[in-house]
Design a protein around this motif. Structure first.
Motif, mmCIF file in Angstrom:
data_model
loop_
_atom_site.group_PDB
_atom_site.id
_atom_site.type_symbol
_atom_site.label_atom_id
_atom_site.label_comp_id
_atom_site.label_asym_id
_atom_site.label_seq_id
_atom_site.Cartn_x
_atom_site.Cartn_y
_atom_site.Cartn_z
ATOM 1 N N HIS A 1 0.723 -1.239 0.050
ATOM 2 C CA HIS A 1 0.128 -0.059 -0.030
ATOM 3 C C HIS A 1 0.796 1.365 0.122
ATOM 4 O O HIS A 1 0.688 2.400 -0.869
ATOM 5 C CB HIS A 1 -0.780 -0.107 1.024
ATOM 6 C CG HIS A 1 -1.954 -1.046 1.261
ATOM 7 N ND1 HIS A 1 -2.919 -1.212 1.981
ATOM 8 C CD2 HIS A 1 -1.917 -2.045 0.064
ATOM 9 C CE1 HIS A 1 -3.790 -2.126 1.793
ATOM 10 N NE2 HIS A 1 -3.308 -2.858 0.537
ATOM 11 N N ILE A 2 2.087 0.975 0.669
ATOM 12 C CA ILE A 2 3.010 2.322 0.665
ATOM 13 C C ILE A 2 3.405 2.450 -0.607
ATOM 14 O O ILE A 2 3.655 3.685 -1.100
ATOM 15 C CB ILE A 2 4.023 2.146 1.775
ATOM 16 C CG1 ILE A 2 3.428 2.181 3.104
ATOM 17 C CG2 ILE A 2 5.237 3.255 1.587
ATOM 18 C CD1 ILE A 2 4.400 1.887 4.223
ATOM 19 N N LEU A 3 3.810 1.502 -1.289
ATOM 20 C CA LEU A 3 4.431 1.573 -2.772
ATOM 21 C C LEU A 3 3.301 2.098 -3.745
ATOM 22 O O LEU A 3 3.774 3.145 -4.526
ATOM 23 C CB LEU A 3 4.913 -0.002 -3.258
ATOM 24 C CG LEU A 3 5.384 0.117 -4.665
ATOM 25 C CD1 LEU A 3 6.654 0.977 -4.968
ATOM 26 C CD2 LEU A 3 5.632 -1.337 -5.223
ATOM 27 N N MET A 4 2.067 1.717 -3.572
ATOM 28 C CA MET A 4 1.092 2.295 -4.306
ATOM 29 C C MET A 4 1.120 3.676 -4.032
ATOM 30 O O MET A 4 0.640 4.557 -5.231
ATOM 31 C CB MET A 4 -0.229 1.353 -4.075
ATOM 32 C CG MET A 4 -0.155 -0.016 -4.602
ATOM 33 S SD MET A 4 -1.575 -0.856 -4.266
ATOM 34 C CE MET A 4 -3.144 -0.146 -5.041
ATOM 35 N N ASP A 5 0.761 4.204 -2.833
ATOM 36 C CA ASP A 5 0.669 5.438 -2.595
ATOM 37 C C ASP A 5 1.929 6.391 -3.244
ATOM 38 O O ASP A 5 1.631 7.395 -3.821
ATOM 39 C CB ASP A 5 0.588 5.812 -1.076
ATOM 40 C CG ASP A 5 -0.584 5.281 -0.460
ATOM 41 O OD1 ASP A 5 -1.509 5.345 -1.317
ATOM 42 O OD2 ASP A 5 -0.532 5.209 0.814
ATOM 43 N N THR A 6 3.254 5.902 -2.798
ATOM 44 C CA THR A 6 4.179 6.449 -3.627
ATOM 45 C C THR A 6 4.344 6.647 -5.109
ATOM 46 O O THR A 6 4.711 7.639 -5.622
ATOM 47 C CB THR A 6 5.446 5.887 -3.253
ATOM 48 O OG1 THR A 6 5.669 5.632 -1.595
ATOM 49 C CG2 THR A 6 6.934 6.412 -3.539
ATOM 50 N N MET A 7 3.888 5.592 -5.703
ATOM 51 C CA MET A 7 3.729 5.456 -7.192
ATOM 52 C C MET A 7 2.619 6.540 -7.700
ATOM 53 O O MET A 7 3.049 7.218 -8.746
ATOM 54 C CB MET A 7 3.666 4.083 -7.693
ATOM 55 C CG MET A 7 4.884 3.247 -7.458
ATOM 56 S SD MET A 7 6.368 3.580 -7.986
ATOM 57 C CE MET A 7 6.598 2.843 -9.544
ATOM 58 N N ALA A 8 1.662 6.466 -7.029
ATOM 59 C CA ALA A 8 0.603 7.427 -7.461
ATOM 60 C C ALA A 8 1.115 8.629 -7.345
ATOM 61 O O ALA A 8 0.909 9.790 -7.958
ATOM 62 C CB ALA A 8 -0.646 7.226 -6.597
ATOM 63 N N ASP A 9 1.465 9.188 -5.964
ATOM 64 C CA ASP A 9 1.889 10.420 -5.823
ATOM 65 C C ASP A 9 3.270 11.195 -6.743
ATOM 66 O O ASP A 9 3.071 12.077 -7.186
ATOM 67 C CB ASP A 9 2.619 10.610 -4.499
ATOM 68 C CG ASP A 9 2.948 12.104 -3.952
ATOM 69 O OD1 ASP A 9 2.161 12.975 -4.042
ATOM 70 O OD2 ASP A 9 3.859 12.069 -3.279
ATOM 71 N N GLU A 10 4.159 10.071 -7.127
ATOM 72 C CA GLU A 10 5.362 10.276 -7.744
ATOM 73 C C GLU A 10 4.816 10.371 -9.446
ATOM 74 O O GLU A 10 5.661 10.528 -10.265
ATOM 75 C CB GLU A 10 6.497 9.585 -7.639
ATOM 76 C CG GLU A 10 7.074 10.132 -6.260
ATOM 77 C CD GLU A 10 8.064 9.139 -5.824
ATOM 78 O OE1 GLU A 10 8.650 8.377 -6.418
ATOM 79 O OE2 GLU A 10 8.748 9.278 -4.762
ATOM 80 N N GLN A 11 3.623 9.907 -9.630
ATOM 81 C CA GLN A 11 3.280 9.647 -11.242
ATOM 82 C C GLN A 11 4.024 8.773 -11.961
ATOM 83 O O GLN A 11 4.462 8.858 -13.082
ATOM 84 C CB GLN A 11 2.896 11.032 -11.646
ATOM 85 C CG GLN A 11 1.967 11.654 -11.182
ATOM 86 C CD GLN A 11 1.851 13.261 -11.762
ATOM 87 O OE1 GLN A 11 2.557 13.748 -12.451
ATOM 88 N NE2 GLN A 11 0.499 13.723 -11.841
ATOM 89 N N LYS A 12 4.596 7.662 -11.265
ATOM 90 C CA LYS A 12 5.341 6.959 -11.961
ATOM 91 C C LYS A 12 4.859 5.615 -12.477
ATOM 92 O O LYS A 12 3.754 5.235 -11.878
ATOM 93 C CB LYS A 12 6.697 6.319 -11.192
ATOM 94 C CG LYS A 12 7.435 7.403 -10.461
ATOM 95 C CD LYS A 12 8.899 6.774 -9.956
ATOM 96 C CE LYS A 12 9.787 7.927 -9.730
ATOM 97 N NZ LYS A 12 10.937 7.393 -8.784
ATOM 98 N N LYS A 13 5.366 4.784 -13.624
ATOM 99 C CA LYS A 13 4.405 3.655 -14.161
ATOM 100 C C LYS A 13 4.725 2.556 -13.313
ATOM 101 O O LYS A 13 5.746 2.408 -12.571
ATOM 102 C CB LYS A 13 5.237 3.489 -15.433
ATOM 103 C CG LYS A 13 4.445 2.437 -16.195
ATOM 104 C CD LYS A 13 5.036 2.215 -17.713
ATOM 105 C CE LYS A 13 4.425 3.424 -18.587
ATOM 106 N NZ LYS A 13 4.705 2.848 -20.096
#
Length: 153
Positions: free
Chosen positions: A83-95
């Motif tokens: 869930h932390i990874l998903m939040d980070t990837m969403a926040d940083e707009q990374k693929k």
């Protein structure tokens, strides 16, 4: 693998980071815990209507394909690495790369999977006093499935 029907109870969703410019399969998949709502996958084709004045009915032909956005709802666990990874990837707009595995039994020894590249384009956190807190992620799929196949065959 027996020819069995898959059930939503035997679903596993994983998140990883794309490799090789997005064409390779991730090597760092993490299982996303506490899936709250069944995820969907599939495609839709653009329908082109062809008018012909010498015919009473219009014709239809199919154009390009599109993978609709995938909505993924989890019972939110703030200290979950996935869930932390998903939040980070969403926040940083990374693929990201999402792997959906549909198993034909709780033993998870047969079924099928599909893997998509995309972006976690939105997140929504919701809850209530007497309800579990849920977070909904929207995966905007980039292109088509990069890999799919049978599990245990």
């Amino acid at each position: 693998m027996a020819l069995d029907i898959q059930s939503g109870a035997n679903l596993q969703v994983e998140i990883g980071t794309p490799v090789s410019g997005g064409t390779g399969v991730a090597t760092d998949f993490q299982v996303i815990p506490s899936i709250a709502a069944f995820t969907t996958s599939g495609f839709e084709s653009t329908v082109i209507t062809v008018k012909s004045f010498d015919n009473e009915y219009d014709r239809k032909i199919l154009g390009g394909k599109n993978i609709p956005d995938i909505s993924l709802q989890v019972n939110y666990i703030s200290e979950s690495p996935a869930h932390i990874l998903m939040d980070t990837m969403a926040d940083e707009q990374k693929k990201v790369q999402i792997k959906l595995s549909y198993f034909d039994s709780p033993t998870r020894d047969g079924g099928f999977f599909v893997i998509y590249n995309g972006f976690l384009s939105s997140t929504t956190l919701a809850g209530d006093k007497d309800q579990v807190v849920v977070k909904t992620y929207t995966l905007a799929v980039d292109g088509g499935a990069i890999n799919a196949g049978l599990i245990g065959s």
